[in-house]
Design a protein around this motif. Sequence first.
Motif, PDB file in Angstrom:
ATOM      1  N   ARG A  46      -3.010   6.860 -17.816  1.00 30.46           N
ATOM      2  CA  ARG A  46      -1.764   6.705 -17.065  1.00 30.46           C
ATOM      3  C   ARG A  46      -2.053   5.893 -15.809  1.00 30.46           C
ATOM      4  N   TYR A  47      -1.066   5.068 -15.409  1.00 27.96           N
ATOM      5  CA  TYR A  47      -1.234   4.181 -14.262  1.00 27.96           C
ATOM      6  C   TYR A  47      -0.204   4.519 -13.184  1.00 27.96           C
ATOM      7  N   LEU A  48      -0.602   4.265 -11.936  1.00 27.89           N
ATOM      8  CA  LEU A  48       0.314   4.360 -10.802  1.00 27.89           C
ATOM      9  C   LEU A  48       0.189   3.073 -10.006  1.00 27.89           C
ATOM     10  N   CYS A  49       1.335   2.408  -9.725  1.00 27.84           N
ATOM     11  CA  CYS A  49       1.291   1.155  -8.981  1.00 27.84           C
ATOM     12  C   CYS A  49       2.494   1.067  -8.053  1.00 27.84           C
ATOM     13  N   TRP A  50       2.520   0.024  -7.234  1.00 34.31           N
ATOM     14  CA  TRP A  50       3.642  -0.270  -6.356  1.00 34.31           C
ATOM     15  C   TRP A  50       4.815  -0.740  -7.211  1.00 34.31           C
ATOM     16  N   THR A  51       6.020  -0.399  -6.813  1.00 34.66           N
ATOM     17  CA  THR A  51       7.198  -0.601  -7.658  1.00 34.66           C
ATOM     18  C   THR A  51       7.402  -2.041  -8.113  1.00 34.66           C
ATOM     19  N   THR A  52       7.150  -3.026  -7.250  1.00 39.87           N
ATOM     20  CA  THR A  52       7.394  -4.418  -7.631  1.00 39.87           C
ATOM     21  C   THR A  52       6.324  -4.976  -8.559  1.00 39.87           C
ATOM     22  N   GLY A  53       5.255  -4.223  -8.780  1.00 34.40           N
ATOM     23  CA  GLY A  53       4.172  -4.714  -9.619  1.00 34.40           C
ATOM     24  C   GLY A  53       4.190  -4.201 -11.040  1.00 34.40           C
ATOM     25  N   LYS A  54       5.214  -3.434 -11.398  1.00 33.64           N
ATOM     26  CA  LYS A  54       5.203  -2.792 -12.719  1.00 33.64           C
ATOM     27  C   LYS A  54       5.215  -3.804 -13.855  1.00 33.64           C
ATOM     28  N   ALA A  85       1.626   0.804   0.421  1.00 35.22           N
ATOM     29  CA  ALA A  85       2.340  -0.164   1.249  1.00 35.22           C
ATOM     30  C   ALA A  85       1.901  -1.558   0.822  1.00 35.22           C
ATOM     31  N   PRO A  86       2.767  -2.573   0.995  1.00 38.34           N
ATOM     32  CA  PRO A  86       2.444  -3.918   0.516  1.00 38.34           C
ATOM     33  C   PRO A  86       1.154  -4.485   1.103  1.00 38.34           C
ATOM     34  N   ALA A  87       0.441  -5.249   0.250  1.00 36.22           N
ATOM     35  CA  ALA A  87      -0.812  -5.884   0.667  1.00 36.22           C
ATOM     36  C   ALA A  87      -0.686  -7.389   0.839  1.00 36.22           C
ATOM     37  N   GLY A  88       0.422  -7.990   0.361  1.00 36.98           N
ATOM     38  CA  GLY A  88       0.632  -9.420   0.558  1.00 36.98           C
ATOM     39  C   GLY A  88      -0.250 -10.325  -0.276  1.00 36.98           C
ATOM     40  N   HIS A  89      -0.943  -9.785  -1.271  1.00 37.71           N
ATOM     41  CA  HIS A  89      -1.880 -10.573  -2.077  1.00 37.71           C
ATOM     42  C   HIS A  89      -1.148 -11.346  -3.178  1.00 37.71           C
ATOM     43  N   ILE A  90      -0.489 -10.624  -4.071  1.00 40.85           N
ATOM     44  CA  ILE A  90       0.352 -11.201  -5.119  1.00 40.85           C
ATOM     45  C   ILE A  90       1.539 -10.260  -5.301  1.00 40.85           C
ATOM     46  N   LEU A  91       2.441 -10.601  -6.207  1.00 40.01           N
ATOM     47  CA  LEU A  91       3.573  -9.736  -6.490  1.00 40.01           C
ATOM     48  C   LEU A  91       3.090  -8.342  -6.888  1.00 40.01           C
ATOM     49  N   GLY A  92       3.602  -7.317  -6.199  1.00 38.68           N
ATOM     50  CA  GLY A  92       3.272  -5.941  -6.530  1.00 38.68           C
ATOM     51  C   GLY A  92       1.960  -5.439  -5.975  1.00 38.68           C
ATOM     52  N   SER A  93       1.246  -6.254  -5.205  1.00 38.12           N
ATOM     53  CA  SER A  93      -0.027  -5.792  -4.641  1.00 38.12           C
ATOM     54  C   SER A  93       0.236  -4.774  -3.540  1.00 38.12           C
ATOM     55  N   ALA A  94      -0.625  -3.761  -3.465  1.00 38.91           N
ATOM     56  CA  ALA A  94      -0.404  -2.684  -2.504  1.00 38.91           C
ATOM     57  C   ALA A  94      -1.715  -2.104  -2.014  1.00 38.91           C
ATOM     58  N   GLN A  95      -1.670  -1.593  -0.810  1.00 38.81           N
ATOM     59  CA  GLN A  95      -2.749  -0.777  -0.275  1.00 38.81           C
ATOM     60  C   GLN A  95      -2.478   0.671  -0.675  1.00 38.81           C
TER      61      GLN A  95
END
Length: 375
Positions: A46-54, A85-95
């Motif tokens: 199972r994966y957990l990611c930032w919402t915009t990166g799904k 929180a957003p990391a600004g790397h690519i779409l959906g990247s997060a800290q």
Amino acid sequence: MHDLLTVSDSGLYCPAGDFHIDPWRPVPRAVITHAHSDHARSGCGRYLCWTTGKLVLRERIGNRPIDVLRRGESVSMNGVKVSMAPAGHILGSAQVRLEHGGITWVVTGDYKLQADPTCEPFEPLRCDVLVTESTFGLPIYRWGDPAAVAESINEWWRENRDQGRTSVLFAYSLGKAQRLASVLDPAIGPIYAHGAVMRLVKAYRDSGIRLPSIDQCTRETRKAGDGRAMVIAPPSAAGGRWLRTFGDARAAMASGWMAIRGVRRRRGFDRGFVLSDHADFPGLLTAIQASGARRVLVTHGSAAALARLLCERGLEASVLQTRFTGETVEAETSEDVEAETSEDVEAETSDEERGEESGGDPGDAAGDAEPVEVA
């Protein structure tokens, strides 16, 4: 007190929460900072990611369960509070922020501080312990204005068009390619992309990112471009017959490594544009300072040099050994990129041998740099 994160055979592991962050082997529970292949491996339970990166993560890992976190949300994993929180790397990247036993850790993943129209900007997170990347953690790496880089790319394309030459721009298929597409001027000519790029263009569009009209590069579209087109492709396509099928073409690469003398020359590019989806040296220092962390663990890149500098500045800093690679000159070596390129070549030159995909070693890029004292 034990560290909240350790390095196991499978990756960064949180014993208290019983989950991994960006594991490099399949594990039951994976928290993902972003969808690049060195951080998002397939096969986890199972994966957990930032919402915009799904959607981009789905493109990478296939039909596996994916949970998401949104701004202001958190989830408890065996008593460990996890938020992002957003990391600004690519779409959906997060800290990834972890809170447990009164101590807060933040894992940055890959990040940048420069503006990027295709992803949310980096947001500093306060913490006690920071795990930071250091891909470009030497003082020689200082990025210019991305708007000026975009202008230079469009001018290069315009000059090639006026001379009847196709422009081929090499960049990561995920993140960099879409960022470049977003700043291209479609008035100059048609825009095409390698098949490996196009699959992720669709994921970006389906995620709400606006991009100009882009068509997949095929045998027919290569001819239709008639020396006016811009073609975006992954770096692994640069060394074989695929590039030669464009006839009179000029090739360039967009990467932070283009800041180093000799990299462009060894790879045979006509132009090199210094544009990275990672923080430069000042950006790394800014992000570390903004975190307020007194302890910093530095991974992948110029980790030893950056950790030494941070120690000299009064922080408790050390190198954390991981298998993350950050931005490389070779960049794309996945089977899907190779297959896509090979199919194009076979269609164009069915009676010839398949061209080899050559690559440079990003690790030796530093060998072209002048000696620099970290201070």
